[in-house]
Design a protein around this motif. Sequence first.
Motif, PDB file in Angstrom:
ATOM      1  N   VAL A 773      -6.655   6.905 -16.527  1.00  0.00           N
ATOM      2  CA  VAL A 773      -7.954   7.321 -16.007  1.00  0.00           C
ATOM      3  C   VAL A 773      -8.221   6.665 -14.662  1.00  0.00           C
ATOM      4  CG1 VAL A 773     -10.443   7.274 -16.432  1.00  0.00           C
ATOM      5  CG2 VAL A 773      -8.867   7.736 -18.313  1.00  0.00           C
ATOM      6  N   ILE A 774      -7.840   5.407 -14.525  1.00  0.00           N
ATOM      7  CA  ILE A 774      -8.046   4.698 -13.258  1.00  0.00           C
ATOM      8  C   ILE A 774      -7.238   5.352 -12.144  1.00  0.00           C
ATOM      9  CG2 ILE A 774      -7.526   2.528 -12.079  1.00  0.00           C
ATOM     10  CD1 ILE A 774      -8.452   1.065 -14.585  1.00  0.00           C
ATOM     11  N   VAL A 775      -5.990   5.739 -12.442  1.00  0.00           N
ATOM     12  CA  VAL A 775      -5.179   6.424 -11.432  1.00  0.00           C
ATOM     13  C   VAL A 775      -5.829   7.740 -11.037  1.00  0.00           C
ATOM     14  CG1 VAL A 775      -2.973   7.562 -11.011  1.00  0.00           C
ATOM     15  CG2 VAL A 775      -3.013   5.334 -12.119  1.00  0.00           C
ATOM     16  N   ALA A 776      -6.358   8.481 -12.020  1.00  0.00           N
ATOM     17  CA  ALA A 776      -7.031   9.747 -11.722  1.00  0.00           C
ATOM     18  C   ALA A 776      -8.266   9.517 -10.851  1.00  0.00           C
ATOM     19  CB  ALA A 776      -7.416  10.449 -13.016  1.00  0.00           C
ATOM     20  N   GLN A 777      -8.999   8.432 -11.100  1.00  0.00           N
ATOM     21  CA  GLN A 777     -10.156   8.121 -10.265  1.00  0.00           C
ATOM     22  C   GLN A 777      -9.726   7.759  -8.854  1.00  0.00           C
ATOM     23  OE1 GLN A 777     -13.127   8.721 -11.081  1.00  0.00           O
ATOM     24  NE2 GLN A 777     -13.660   8.101 -13.149  1.00  0.00           N
ATOM     25  N   MET A 778      -8.698   6.940  -8.752  1.00  0.00           N
ATOM     26  CA  MET A 778      -8.254   6.501  -7.433  1.00  0.00           C
ATOM     27  C   MET A 778      -7.763   7.664  -6.578  1.00  0.00           C
ATOM     28  SD  MET A 778      -6.276   2.898  -8.071  1.00  0.00           S
ATOM     29  CE  MET A 778      -7.191   1.375  -8.249  1.00  0.00           C
ATOM     30  N   ALA A 779      -7.072   8.618  -7.224  1.00  0.00           N
ATOM     31  CA  ALA A 779      -6.524   9.742  -6.474  1.00  0.00           C
ATOM     32  C   ALA A 779      -7.611  10.650  -5.918  1.00  0.00           C
ATOM     33  CB  ALA A 779      -5.592  10.547  -7.371  1.00  0.00           C
ATOM     34  N   THR A 780      -8.836  10.509  -6.392  1.00  0.00           N
ATOM     35  CA  THR A 780      -9.934  11.359  -5.939  1.00  0.00           C
ATOM     36  C   THR A 780     -10.519  10.869  -4.630  1.00  0.00           C
ATOM     37  OG1 THR A 780     -10.426  11.609  -8.301  1.00  0.00           O
ATOM     38  CG2 THR A 780     -11.997  12.541  -6.794  1.00  0.00           C
ATOM     39  N   THR A 781     -10.172   9.655  -4.207  1.00  0.00           N
ATOM     40  CA  THR A 781     -10.698   9.088  -2.971  1.00  0.00           C
ATOM     41  C   THR A 781      -9.557   8.832  -1.997  1.00  0.00           C
ATOM     42  OG1 THR A 781     -10.505   6.832  -3.814  1.00  0.00           O
ATOM     43  CG2 THR A 781     -12.566   7.988  -4.235  1.00  0.00           C
ATOM     44  N   PRO A 782      -9.762   9.062  -0.723  1.00  0.00           N
ATOM     45  CA  PRO A 782      -8.675   8.882   0.257  1.00  0.00           C
ATOM     46  C   PRO A 782      -8.213   7.441   0.389  1.00  0.00           C
ATOM     47  CG  PRO A 782     -10.765   9.347   1.355  1.00  0.00           C
ATOM     48  CD  PRO A 782     -10.987   9.568  -0.103  1.00  0.00           C
ATOM     49  N   THR A 783      -9.140   6.502   0.285  1.00  0.00           N
ATOM     50  CA  THR A 783      -8.772   5.089   0.439  1.00  0.00           C
ATOM     51  C   THR A 783      -7.781   4.660  -0.631  1.00  0.00           C
ATOM     52  OG1 THR A 783     -11.021   4.719   1.227  1.00  0.00           O
ATOM     53  CG2 THR A 783      -9.696   2.778   0.735  1.00  0.00           C
ATOM     54  N   ALA A 784      -8.113   4.968  -1.880  1.00  0.00           N
ATOM     55  CA  ALA A 784      -7.239   4.575  -2.986  1.00  0.00           C
ATOM     56  C   ALA A 784      -5.941   5.372  -2.968  1.00  0.00           C
ATOM     57  CB  ALA A 784      -7.960   4.772  -4.314  1.00  0.00           C
ATOM     58  N   ALA A 785      -6.024   6.648  -2.587  1.00  0.00           N
ATOM     59  CA  ALA A 785      -4.803   7.459  -2.522  1.00  0.00           C
ATOM     60  C   ALA A 785      -3.828   6.892  -1.510  1.00  0.00           C
ATOM     61  CB  ALA A 785      -5.159   8.899  -2.174  1.00  0.00           C
ATOM     62  N   LEU A 786      -4.356   6.457  -0.364  1.00  0.00           N
ATOM     63  CA  LEU A 786      -3.490   5.848   0.646  1.00  0.00           C
ATOM     64  C   LEU A 786      -2.902   4.544   0.140  1.00  0.00           C
ATOM     65  CD1 LEU A 786      -2.505   6.280   3.542  1.00  0.00           C
ATOM     66  CD2 LEU A 786      -4.407   4.851   4.317  1.00  0.00           C
ATOM     67  N   ALA A 787      -3.688   3.796  -0.634  1.00  0.00           N
ATOM     68  CA  ALA A 787      -3.180   2.549  -1.214  1.00  0.00           C
ATOM     69  C   ALA A 787      -2.061   2.831  -2.209  1.00  0.00           C
ATOM     70  CB  ALA A 787      -4.318   1.790  -1.906  1.00  0.00           C
ATOM     71  N   LEU A 788      -2.184   3.921  -2.963  1.00  0.00           N
ATOM     72  CA  LEU A 788      -1.122   4.296  -3.896  1.00  0.00           C
ATOM     73  C   LEU A 788       0.171   4.596  -3.152  1.00  0.00           C
ATOM     74  CD1 LEU A 788      -3.102   6.627  -6.317  1.00  0.00           C
ATOM     75  CD2 LEU A 788      -2.203   4.373  -6.855  1.00  0.00           C
ATOM     76  N   GLN A 789       0.044   5.200  -1.971  1.00  0.00           N
ATOM     77  CA  GLN A 789       1.231   5.529  -1.187  1.00  0.00           C
ATOM     78  C   GLN A 789       1.811   4.304  -0.517  1.00  0.00           C
ATOM     79  OE1 GLN A 789       3.057   8.075  -0.832  1.00  0.00           O
ATOM     80  NE2 GLN A 789       3.997   8.131   1.187  1.00  0.00           N
ATOM     81  N   SER A 790       0.947   3.429   0.006  1.00  0.00           N
ATOM     82  CA  SER A 790       1.418   2.296   0.803  1.00  0.00           C
ATOM     83  C   SER A 790       1.599   1.035  -0.004  1.00  0.00           C
ATOM     84  CB  SER A 790       0.420   2.019   1.941  1.00  0.00           C
ATOM     85  OG  SER A 790      -0.850   1.715   1.423  1.00  0.00           O
ATOM     86  N   SER A 791       1.474   1.113  -1.310  1.00  0.00           N
ATOM     87  CA  SER A 791       1.627  -0.090  -2.140  1.00  0.00           C
ATOM     88  C   SER A 791       3.028  -0.642  -2.078  1.00  0.00           C
ATOM     89  CB  SER A 791       1.267   0.221  -3.599  1.00  0.00           C
ATOM     90  OG  SER A 791       2.088   1.248  -4.105  1.00  0.00           O
ATOM     91  N   GLU A 792       3.969   0.132  -1.512  1.00  0.00           N
ATOM     92  CA  GLU A 792       5.338  -0.368  -1.386  1.00  0.00           C
ATOM     93  C   GLU A 792       5.411  -1.548  -0.434  1.00  0.00           C
ATOM     94  OE1 GLU A 792       7.479   2.982  -0.079  1.00  0.00           O
ATOM     95  OE2 GLU A 792       6.335   3.278   1.748  1.00  0.00           O
ATOM     96  N   GLN A 793       4.400  -1.695   0.427  1.00  0.00           N
ATOM     97  CA  GLN A 793       4.390  -2.840   1.323  1.00  0.00           C
ATOM     98  C   GLN A 793       4.126  -4.131   0.560  1.00  0.00           C
ATOM     99  OE1 GLN A 793       1.384  -1.905   4.172  1.00  0.00           O
ATOM    100  NE2 GLN A 793       2.367  -0.018   4.864  1.00  0.00           N
ATOM    101  N   ILE A 794       3.562  -3.989  -0.613  1.00  0.00           N
ATOM    102  CA  ILE A 794       3.200  -5.183  -1.386  1.00  0.00           C
ATOM    103  C   ILE A 794       4.186  -5.422  -2.518  1.00  0.00           C
ATOM    104  CG2 ILE A 794       1.336  -6.241  -2.696  1.00  0.00           C
ATOM    105  CD1 ILE A 794      -0.543  -4.288  -1.235  1.00  0.00           C
ATOM    106  N   SER A 795       4.529  -4.373  -3.229  1.00  0.00           N
ATOM    107  CA  SER A 795       5.398  -4.521  -4.387  1.00  0.00           C
ATOM    108  C   SER A 795       6.800  -4.044  -4.055  1.00  0.00           C
ATOM    109  CB  SER A 795       4.837  -3.719  -5.559  1.00  0.00           C
ATOM    110  OG  SER A 795       4.634  -2.394  -5.170  1.00  0.00           O
ATOM    111  N   ILE A 796       7.693  -4.232  -4.976  1.00  0.00           N
ATOM    112  CA  ILE A 796       9.095  -3.872  -4.754  1.00  0.00           C
ATOM    113  C   ILE A 796       9.217  -2.380  -4.504  1.00  0.00           C
ATOM    114  CG2 ILE A 796      11.381  -3.882  -5.782  1.00  0.00           C
ATOM    115  CD1 ILE A 796      10.533  -6.317  -7.388  1.00  0.00           C
ATOM    116  N   LEU A 797       8.583  -1.601  -5.295  1.00  0.00           N
ATOM    117  CA  LEU A 797       8.564  -0.150  -5.131  1.00  0.00           C
ATOM    118  C   LEU A 797       7.124   0.313  -5.039  1.00  0.00           C
ATOM    119  CD1 LEU A 797      11.205   1.105  -7.705  1.00  0.00           C
ATOM    120  CD2 LEU A 797      11.403   1.239  -5.249  1.00  0.00           C
ATOM    121  N   GLY A 798       6.860   1.271  -4.157  1.00  0.00           N
ATOM    122  CA  GLY A 798       5.533   1.842  -4.101  1.00  0.00           C
ATOM    123  C   GLY A 798       5.219   2.582  -5.384  1.00  0.00           C
ATOM    124  N   PHE A 799       3.934   2.674  -5.670  1.00  0.00           N
ATOM    125  CA  PHE A 799       3.516   3.343  -6.900  1.00  0.00           C
ATOM    126  C   PHE A 799       4.050   4.770  -6.937  1.00  0.00           C
ATOM    127  CE2 PHE A 799       0.698   5.630  -9.652  1.00  0.00           C
ATOM    128  CZ  PHE A 799       0.361   4.730 -10.634  1.00  0.00           C
TER     129      PHE A 799
END
Length: 1347
Positions: A773-799
């Motif tokens: 549900v949290i992923v579905a909420q995040m994908a509804t906003t551009p800020t969180a969606a961009l974070a889902l894409q760019s999370s590879e900068q923080i973790s080993i693999l992006g989400f």
Amino acid sequence: MSQFTNEDEAMIQSMLRQLLQSVKEKITGAPSVECAEEILLHLEETDENFHNYEFVKYLRQYINNTLGSVIEEESEKCTSAQNQSEVSGYDTLVQHVTKKTRESMQLTTEEELKNKLTTIRTDLLSQAQIFPSNGFTFFLLKNLSGYREMMHALKNVMMVVVESLINKFEEDRMCNKEVDSKTKKKCQSDYYTDNCSDSDSSFNHSYTFMSQEQLQLLVEKLDPIQPKEVRQEALQTLCLAPPTDVLNSECWPNLRKHLTMSLSDPDAIFSEKILRFYAKTFSSSPFNMTREVYTSLAQHLEFYFLSGEYSLGLSSGLDVSNADINHILKKVRLLNEYQKEAPSSWIRYPEKYMEEIVESTLSLLSVKHDPNHPASPDFLSPIYFLALLDIKAIWFKKWMHAHYSRTVILRLLEKKYKSLINAAVQQCLDYFEFCKTAVSKTSRANDFSQQHSNNEQKCFYTGSELQYIYFVHSLCLLGRLLIYKQGRNLFPVQLKTKKDCISLTDLLVLFTQLIYYSPSYSKAALTAHTDNYSPASLVMEILQVFCDQTGCAADCLYTDAVMDALLDPLRSLLNGTEVYINCLETTLIDVADILARIAAAEDGLSVLLYGGNKNSAKENSSTAVHVIVQFTKKLLHDDISLLSGSELLQVVKGAFIFVCRQMYRTCEGLQMLIPYGLHESIGEAWKKANLLSERVPTPVAGAGSTSSISVDSKNVLLWEETLLDALVNFSATPKGLFLLHSTGAMSDCVSFMFNSLSKNLQTNECEEFGNEVIVAQMATTPTAALALQSSEQISILGFIKAFVTELWALLECGKDDVRITQPKSTPVDPIDQSCQKFFLYLINLLTYPAVFELLSKQDIPNKPVYSHREVPTDIISIIDRIIILNSEAKIHSLFNYEQSHVFGLRLLNVLCCELNTLLLLEAQYKVSQVLLTAQEENVTETSEGPGDFIVDSLSVERNHVLVRINLIGGPQERILPLRGLDKGSDPYPWPMFSSFPLPKCYLAEVPRKTEFRQDKDLEKLLSILKNPGEQTEWAEICRRQFCKIMKARPEIFSGTILAELIQKFVLHLSESRSNCYFSMGSYEATDADVKKESLSSVQQLGIEMTVRYGKYLNLLKEHAENELCFVLMNCEQFLKQQQRTVVSSLRCLQGRYAGYDWFASSAFLIMSGDGKKTLTFLQQFSRLLVSAFLWVPRLHMSMHLPITTVESGIHPVYFCSAHHIEMLLKAELPLVFSAFHMSGFSPSQICLQWITQCFWNYMDWSEICHYIATCIFLGPDYQVYMCISVFRHLQQDILKHTEAQDLQVFLKEEALHGFRVTDYLEYMESLEVIYRPVLLKDMRNITVQNR
């Protein structure tokens, strides 16, 4: 017995005749001698009467006479000689007796054992010789030719068995010397503590079969008037008799009387033999017989405690090493062991049997001296002995488990034995008073609670320790009693020491207060003892069980009094008053645990938020939520002096953050917490922890954990993760996600969530679907969606990268580290079950805000060559590889071309249901043309040229997608082809095409327009709008008149009438300062001003789509495109005057509004294509509050919004309207809300899609007009009520598709069949009465800086 007399031989013949007669049919029916032999050898397993045969009884007695005396002697030695055994426990006792029997001097010499075994062999052979002379044997010989061979085989088997026993002895004898030497060297100082009568050789059945005459003789010898020697000999014989035979005999009533009287015999050995007989009876007899033995023993104990012989007092303590006391404990323990075992069998017998046992037990436990008796206050009653042996009242727990016995117990407690409940409550009260007086001292009860947990052996218990044991027993008994409704009905109770009755709430308050006054423990004690008997741990166990029981929690915990008791230490710490609590940190952790469990339940959350009476709750009232959040903020700010420097401070903080998290994960809970700015406090704490964690050294490979990272560093990392987890859970609601953005921790939260999902960590058992549900909420906003894409900068693999990689492994090549042992099965569904979860995840993820951020201005790779091992890593690669297959290279790169392409087409079909996504994909990738080309190539080849379309799974999917993306219309305005084949000669009747226009069969017939001028209500409404004059509350009058017409004749609101109505209503509202929410400067549209503004390709496609739909509806004429271009360019221009400049990495904030203006297009159609009239209406409409929610582009980068809101890229429709939709959905349609939660899908996502495109493709045009008119006339909050009404209309379908696990697909693909706004107008009005104050207040606050 080695020699047989004539009488013995005749007796054996008679017994054998009975046996063979019984098995005659089995033997004669055997097909062979071997089978008959097997039948006889396995007779015990197949014949239920085996043990009733006289011959079997004879053999059993024979074996008993041979070895029974040795076993009995060793058993008696073990049970009578205290502190002399080497081991404890029943199983080891049996082993011990067996060992001693083998080592006995009676069988220690080789010759003696050989002689005995040889005698057994000779006797068996002599018995076998009787067989041929038996008259019945001759009958068998005639019917079974191989009888003699069979008997010969049986003799041989017997011989082999006996010979093996003799040989076995030879081996055992060689080991005896070694065993003896080890036994002598072994230390004999260990205590044999389990030497009670119920632990002897109860299952070593050494039986002597007796006739009724013999039993009667035994009864006479056991009469207490007989000499001691006679009675002892008779009792010894009785112990050898089968208990079942004794209990079934006619003389049992007299025998029972004698045994009960003999239990009081001063000779301890004699009475212990009676207990041994009772124990053997309990273990080997059915319940209907053992009940009499149990009641006999219970009555004996009851008479004993009431007799003058018993004089033990509480003040003098209890020495269990005393022989008399030890004997009492043995009797009570025998009762207690039976109490625990009886429930497993009593349901198979009449209720009266069970009732006898229950009543005898309750009668015994209710024994007390007369109040006038001088020793009454100091009387050591039977319940103290039972509590000492079963401190946690396991017997009562088992008795209360089944409804069968629980009903009887509760009835008896209510009618006859309520004094037991009173005594238990009184004991708890006494202990509480004792603790209050010693809160700052070390009490003896405290010492005992710690000592008892150490499992140390005690021989003497003081009076205070006995009181504490009884308190624990009472607490556990009451805790089990209150679980059940009938048990709670026993309250209130009246105590002699209290003037007022003790109610259920009073008892729960007492339990809660016991947590505070629990004896203090050191940190080491807390970790060392997992099963202590401290009041806090015991109460916590009880309250945790209560929290898990819905009815019990409602009656016991969800009251203001109990909440106040739980929050009492929090209020004291907040107010700075003195706190009298032994161990403050552990108490606070315990309180937080109970509060979190309460908050996890719907009713419990309501109590925390609104108090015991939700309807009477006020915003400023001191309900639990306000105390909890204030206390949590103080903890986070280190503003509680009593806890400063505590080692457990971070644990306490985490516990109360978790309580708050349980509340702010819900919409209604977040609404209560927003004024306190808890998200800011947690965000600040995380920033501090993040700075500290950056100083933690990276673990060194090969180094020990203690050397590489210190304990303090681990605590810092753990604290940072706790705070990140708390922040992530703000994303569970639309407004919470908006608040999370303001903390600046979005990227870190996404990375943390991804790492948690990668490790399959689940934060809480109540949140099984929470992360989805949290992923579905995040994908509804551009800020969180961009974070889902760019999370590879923080973790080993992006989400997204990790997700796409896993999907590709399932679709195509599989994982490299998985060895394939067999080929995969061919999928039978369009989307294989293994891929279904990822398909739904993609749908959740790819909302338009996310699609725009991830795909805008991104070109398709279209490589000339694709390797089979080239794995996609992002969304654009997925589109390139399985959706837009416009080259042979892409097709040949797929192992499973058809399966993967069907997956891609199904995904495309769902994505294109969101019209903005459709326009973006069409503008950038020409999706329609790609599909048309594929259809054109998918035809048969004939000599005359291209033939018919080939009907296969791919062409059918493409045909469906092409119709969907090129036709606009509601459920009755367009016809979509099915995606399956029919049976019959024409399996696919839908025409395929490879060029536009579409076949006319996909267009539904447009209903004819009708005008309704002759309507009194309509004329009245028009007159009010034309001449508002000086009428007060004219807007309210218009609204009432509008509702009246909508309910009676909704079809009137269409065409020019609707246009005229909303124009005049909006005009009058915009001219009133009190009704204008936004200030608006003057703007005059001219062609010269707007020529500089070029329309984007997305807008151009949207205009084409709108005009095509308008012409289909007969609303537009020729040259309508130019008029619509005029409207859209001027709208963009005058809205731009109210926009602020924002520097952001978000693509949606780098220029004009990212999507198409569906509301302006809808207004254009309502105005029948009149551009100037449309533009005038929109300018006036933009001043009203409702424009912020109906007209989504209205607030794009608007200066009316706080800068933080603009920078987030999150629209008020999401964090306000969608937030309240979820809140109302949970309250009004809980089943639907739960269905969304179980599907891992958020209601706000689909509602944002509906609202953004003004329900285009979901409603027919007439209903879209009604939706817009309703929101304009009745208020912006009706947008929320409209969505709730849609969910109510779809409730059954939603539940059905939740079960089918395709809820997201259904809601996005399917139109709202059968939904009419007018049908739900009354329902929406009922929602307005309840929720309008809260909703309008929140909607008016969108321009206010959120905390």
